[in-house]
Design a protein around this motif. Structure first.
Motif, PDB file in Angstrom:
ATOM      1  N   SER A 146      35.052 -20.478  13.853  1.00 21.89           N
ATOM      2  CA  SER A 146      35.636 -19.339  13.575  1.00 21.89           C
ATOM      3  C   SER A 146      36.014 -19.074  11.760  1.00 21.89           C
ATOM      4  N   PHE A 147      36.390 -17.657  11.585  1.00 26.26           N
ATOM      5  CA  PHE A 147      36.736 -17.418  10.305  1.00 26.26           C
ATOM      6  C   PHE A 147      38.082 -18.185   9.815  1.00 26.26           C
ATOM      7  N   THR A 148      38.596 -18.486  10.701  1.00 21.35           N
ATOM      8  CA  THR A 148      39.922 -19.473  10.430  1.00 21.35           C
ATOM      9  C   THR A 148      39.494 -20.768  10.050  1.00 21.35           C
ATOM     10  N   ASP A 149      38.367 -21.390  10.558  1.00 20.27           N
ATOM     11  CA  ASP A 149      37.858 -22.578  10.038  1.00 20.27           C
ATOM     12  C   ASP A 149      37.524 -22.465   8.896  1.00 20.27           C
ATOM     13  N   TRP A 150      36.897 -21.667   8.482  1.00 21.60           N
ATOM     14  CA  TRP A 150      36.264 -21.327   6.972  1.00 21.60           C
ATOM     15  C   TRP A 150      37.393 -21.226   6.157  1.00 21.60           C
ATOM     16  N   ALA A 151      38.634 -20.467   6.508  1.00 19.16           N
ATOM     17  CA  ALA A 151      39.623 -20.307   5.448  1.00 19.16           C
ATOM     18  C   ALA A 151      40.353 -21.634   5.396  1.00 19.16           C
ATOM     19  N   PHE A 152      40.395 -22.407   6.394  1.00 19.51           N
ATOM     20  CA  PHE A 152      41.124 -23.735   6.076  1.00 19.51           C
ATOM     21  C   PHE A 152      40.326 -24.363   5.137  1.00 19.51           C
ATOM     22  N   LEU A 153      39.135 -24.522   5.361  1.00 17.70           N
ATOM     23  CA  LEU A 153      38.342 -25.513   4.178  1.00 17.70           C
ATOM     24  C   LEU A 153      38.269 -24.693   2.894  1.00 17.70           C
ATOM     25  N   ALA A 154      38.173 -23.481   2.883  1.00 18.02           N
ATOM     26  CA  ALA A 154      38.440 -22.698   1.537  1.00 18.02           C
ATOM     27  C   ALA A 154      39.621 -23.016   0.736  1.00 18.02           C
ATOM     28  N   THR A 155      40.704 -23.236   1.518  1.00 16.98           N
ATOM     29  CA  THR A 155      41.995 -23.331   1.294  1.00 16.98           C
ATOM     30  C   THR A 155      42.165 -24.945   0.446  1.00 16.98           C
TER      31      THR A 155
END
Length: 206
Positions: A79-88
């Motif tokens: 999900s978009f949330t998975d991407w956000a965690f990795l980007a953080t």
């Protein structure tokens, strides 16, 4: 009629829902619209504009999730949330799990599940926290960094879609407003202070 006005009417139609047993009619919709825009006899324009802003922010979150599911279909990310965690993690480096969850504005239980999923996929790894032997730090793995780089090629065009037809000046103005709202809400979310929330709630009752 201008395009923006047409889009506004479509938004109102999407938000409008007749009462059970009520037939959709121009009169019923008109009365509902008066209440929403603060033009009814017993309406409060201030409270209605707050409600409409909240409603449209909800719409935007739903639109982003709708697009995100399509962008990540077939991807290794869930999900978009998975991407956000990795980007953080890519930007901030090693973090505690709680700090990572807080940075992405999630409840602890939901954020913990995201971290577990990313760990199972070997997108993140853990290492001891030198400041606290009882805690662990999480950071990007090489596999996670590669997945993030591939995902960025999907996410960046998605951002252009979400900001729609806004001009650069409008984008800058919207960003400043959203950052101001974030500055207000972030301490409340971080503190998890129910008493403070209900105090604010009572202060804003009509």
């Amino acid at each position: 009629m201008q395009k923006e006005q047409i889009l506004q009417v479509l938004d109102w139609l999407e938000a409008y829902g007749p009462e059970e047993g009520e037939q959709l009619s121009p009169k019923a919709f008109g009365l509902w619209l008066q209440r929403q825009t603060g033009e009814g006899a017993n309406s409060s324009p201030e409270s209605n504009i707050d409600g409409l802003i909240s409603m449209h922010l909800g719409f935007m979150a739903n639109y982003a999730a709708f697009y995100g599911r399509r962008v990540f279909k077939g991807s290794e990310l869930y999900s978009f949330t998975d991407w956000a965690f990795l980007a953080t993690l890519s930007q901030a480096g090693a973090m505690t799990k709680s700090a990572l969850i807080q940075a992405n504005i999630l409840e602890k239980s939901t954020g913990t599940e995201v971290i577990k999923r990313l760990h199972r996929q070997q997108f993140i790894r853990e290492e001891p926290n030198p400041e606290d032997r009882r805690a662990r730090l999480v950071l990007l793995s090489e596999k996670g960094r590669a997945v993030l780089q591939e995902a960025n090629e999907r996410v960046f065009p998605l951002g252009k879609i979400i900001t729609g037809t806004l001009s650069e000046k409008e984008k800058q103005s919207l960003l400043r407003i959203l950052q101001k709202l974030h500055a207000f809400h972030a301490p409340l979310f971080k503190a998890k202070d129910d008493e403070k929330f209900w105090e604010l709630f009572r202060q804003n009752l009509p």
